[in-house]
Structures are given as structure tokens and as C-alpha cells.
Design a protein around this motif. Structure first.
Motif: not given
Length: 372
Positions: A174-180, A195-197
Motif C-alpha cells: 500500500v502507499s504509505v506517508s508519514i507525518l513528522l 514525508i509530510l512535515l
């Protein structure tokens, strides 16, 4: 002589005057009361007295003249409105947002004052769910059709089993995005991730360029930091304060999808599944005080149905004035907006327009694009 609007044009009257929406282009035009009266006459199929107003609408390709009444069926089968309606009511899960932890280690920041932030600090006394619980939740959502996931917090890196959850998601294809909350070179395994910042304070200089970064940029962000992010090729997404007023300047384009979505439900929430750090299914992080139910205690299909009936299919009416406002379809407000306090379009006393064209709804539109 008769005049007719094209079937992609919607005419609405409101508290003061009216609005004409071009659902093909997303553009909209404000109308004075006299112009509303002329257009009402035309829309009722009555003969008109030609004037500059009708000629201007024809010039803008919003309508046409005819020698006899024409029936413009905005609901016929070939009309794209119905196709948009069917697509919106297919109840596809576009993205699943998993709040792995509510804990945050960033102090002295005002991120909690922003409307609809992509992360939300929770009760630090609540124990984080073990990775096995998240595996089960991921399986359930994946089986239900979710093909895109966003991992967030709090500070998601404070979740002790973050790497295990990330590895498990990658096995699901699956598509994965991460918020930091910051770009941390101490986690090299993230350099290839989306990455979402959400910058909440001073930032350490990056020792390594991240691959794909979108920055949620608060209004108070350091201009030099913004230039630094742009120089690195990062996308910038504005985030507003919860107290930012809603005014004419904040109105947004209204397309077919937006018109149909706001008319028959909540376009902002539809297609998005949010799971809080305690395992609760919630409408969104801004609405975390309105849980749908616990995934740890109830079957998913019951919660999913409840989510659709209570939020996805429930039109937004944050204030009584909204139901009679011609700008409803272009208004950036959501069901969790304090419209009574923020609306400056029809306040008791007219105030100066303060809001810039950017708005927090862009966050929701961006989330919808992550599943592509």
C-alpha cells in the motif's frame, strides 16, 4: 425571447443577493438582488426583456437565448452530475490516517491553535496500542479497500514500535506517508518515504535531503525557513489559525464534485478513515471529541456504517445562517468550524476582510490526492 442557463450552471439565492456557480470551471459570480430577479424570471421559463445582464451571461458562456422555452434537465442520465454523485456515494476509502500515539515532545509551540492540524496531541496518560493491535486494524482497513495510509501522532517517532508498523504496511503493498514534526537524520529508514512535515518550532538543519516532502506551513512560520524548504524542492501547504475569519477572500472554487459533495454530504470527510491512538474511529483529528466508536470493541462494519450515516452523508450546517447563504458551496467552513464566531460574510457588523485566499480545506484536498 427566453434565456436559459446551461446545465453545468447552478443559480442560488441567499441572505443578500445570489450566486451563480459554473460547475465546469469552478468559478462563481455574485449577483445583486435585481440580477437575481431577472435570472429567476428566466429560470422559471418566462419571457424576458433583454438587457446587458443576460448578454453578459451569454458572453461568459453561462447561458443562451432561445425563441421558445427549453427544458434544461440537470438530472438526465448523461449529465456528469449523476456520475459524480455515484462516485461520491461509492464509499471508497481513499486514505486511512493512523494516529499511532498522542504523545508529543515539542514544547512551547502554538500548533494546537491551528485549525485541522495533520497531527493532534492526545492524553499522555493513555497507553499506546501495541503493534499487534495496529496490525489487526491495518488488516481490517486494507480488506475494506484502503490502499493509502498516513502515519501520524503526536510525534509519530515516539511510538516505540513505529518501525514494526512501517514494515508491516510495506508488506501490504500500500502507499504509505508519514507525518513528522521535524526532519530527523537519526531515522535514515525514512529517507525514501513520502514525508509530510508540520513545522512547530525551530528546526535542526537537515544533514540529508529527504526524497518527497510536503510542508504544512503555519502562518507564523519563519520566512527564511519557508525559502529553505522551497529551495529543497518541498511542497508548501498553508495551515491557518482556528480563529481565522471566514470572509469573501476565503471563498474557494466550486466544481461539480464540490457542489455535489457539499449538497448531499461532507466532501471534506468522505473517503477518509481516521483511527485515534486509543483505537477509536473518529471523523477526523479536528473532530476527535466526536468518536464513532472503538475498533477494539465493535465490528468494523458497524462503525463504518455509523461513520457514513453520521458524517459522510450528513450535509454540513455549522450555523443556521449557512442554510440560507448563497456562498455555502464555496465556503471553506466545515462541521467543526465555529461559524458563528468566524463568519465575516454576514456578521452583525461588517468587518474588514482579513483572510488570505489560502485556507485549511487545502489540507483535506491534499489528503485525498495521496491515494493516487
Amino acid at each position: 425571447m427566453y434565456f436559459h442557463l446551461y446545465n453545468h450552471c447552478i443559480f442560488l439565492t441567499g441572505i443578500e443577493g445570489g450566486a451563480l456557480y459554473n460547475l465546469s470551471s469552478g468559478e462563481f459570480t455574485g449577483l445583486e438582488k435585481q440580477e437575481c430577479s431577472w435570472l429567476e424570471t428566466a429560470e422559471k421559463g418566462k419571457e424576458i426583456q433583454d438587457n446587458d445582464f443576460y448578454r453578459e451571461l451569454e458572453k461568459m458562456q453561462l447561458g443562451f437565448y432561445s425563441d421558445k422555452p427549453c427544458y434544461i434537465d440537470k438530472l438526465r442520465e448523461v449529465n456528469p452530475l449523476l456520475q459524480v454523485h455515484r462516485d461520491l456515494k461509492s464509499y471508497k476509502i481513499q486514505i486511512a490516517v493512523l494516529q499511532l500515539t498522542g504523545r508529543c515532545d515539542i514544547e512551547g509551540d502554538n500548533c494546537r491553535d491551528y485549525f485541522c492540524p495533520p497531527c493532534r496531541q492526545g492524553d499522555s496518560s493513555v497507553k499506546d496500542l501495541p503493534a499487534e493491535r495496529w496490525f489487526s486494524i491495518i488488516d481490517t482497513l486494507s480488506d475494506a479497500g484502503a490502499s493509502s495510509f498516513l502515519l501520524t501522532g503526536g510525534n509519530v517517532l515516539l511510538y516505540k514500535e513505529f518501525d514494526a508498523v512501517l514494515r508491516y504496511l510495506k508488506k501490504k503493498d500500500v502507499s504509505v506517508s508519514i507525518l513528522l514534526p521535524r526532519l530527523d537524520p537519526a531515522h535514515p529508514q525514512l529517507f525514501r518515504e513520502h514525508i509530510l512535515l508540520f513545522p512547530c518550532g525551530s528546526r535542526q538543519a537537515e544533514k540529508k535531503k529527504y526524497h518527497d516532502v510536503t510542508v504544512y506551513c503555519p502562518e507564523t512560520a519563519d520566512p527564511q525557513a519557508i525559502e529553505h524548504w522551497k529551495h529543497n524542492g518541498y511542497r508548501i501547504l498553508p495551515v491557518q489559525l482556528s480563529s481565522a475569519p471566514i470572509s469573501e477572500a476565503s471563498l474557494v472554487p466550486c466544481t461539480l464534485e464540490r457542489y455535489e459533495g457539499r449538497k448531499n454530504g461532507d466532501l471534506c470527510l468522505s473517503g477518509k478513515i481516521y483511527v485515534g491512538s486509543s483505537g477509536n474511529l473518529i471523523p477526523c483529528l479536528q473532530g476527535n471529541q466526536h468518536p464513532v466508536g472503538s475498533l477494539l470493541q465493535e465490528p468494523f462494519y458497524l462503525l463504518y456504517r455509523r461513520l457514513i450515516e453520521t458524517f459522510w452523508d450528513a450535509p454540513i450546517r455549522p450555523h443556521e445562517k449557512c442554510s440560507s447563504c448563497q456562498w455555502y458551496y464555496s465556503c471553506p467552513s466545515c462541521r467543526f468550524t465555529d461559524a458563528a464566531a468566524r463568519c465575516r460574510i454576514y456578521p452583525e457588523e461588517r468587518e474588514e476582510i482579513l483572510l488570505s485566499p489560502e485556507h485549511s480545506m487545502e489540507h483535506c484536498a491534499f489528503l485525498s490526492s495521496l491515494h493516487i
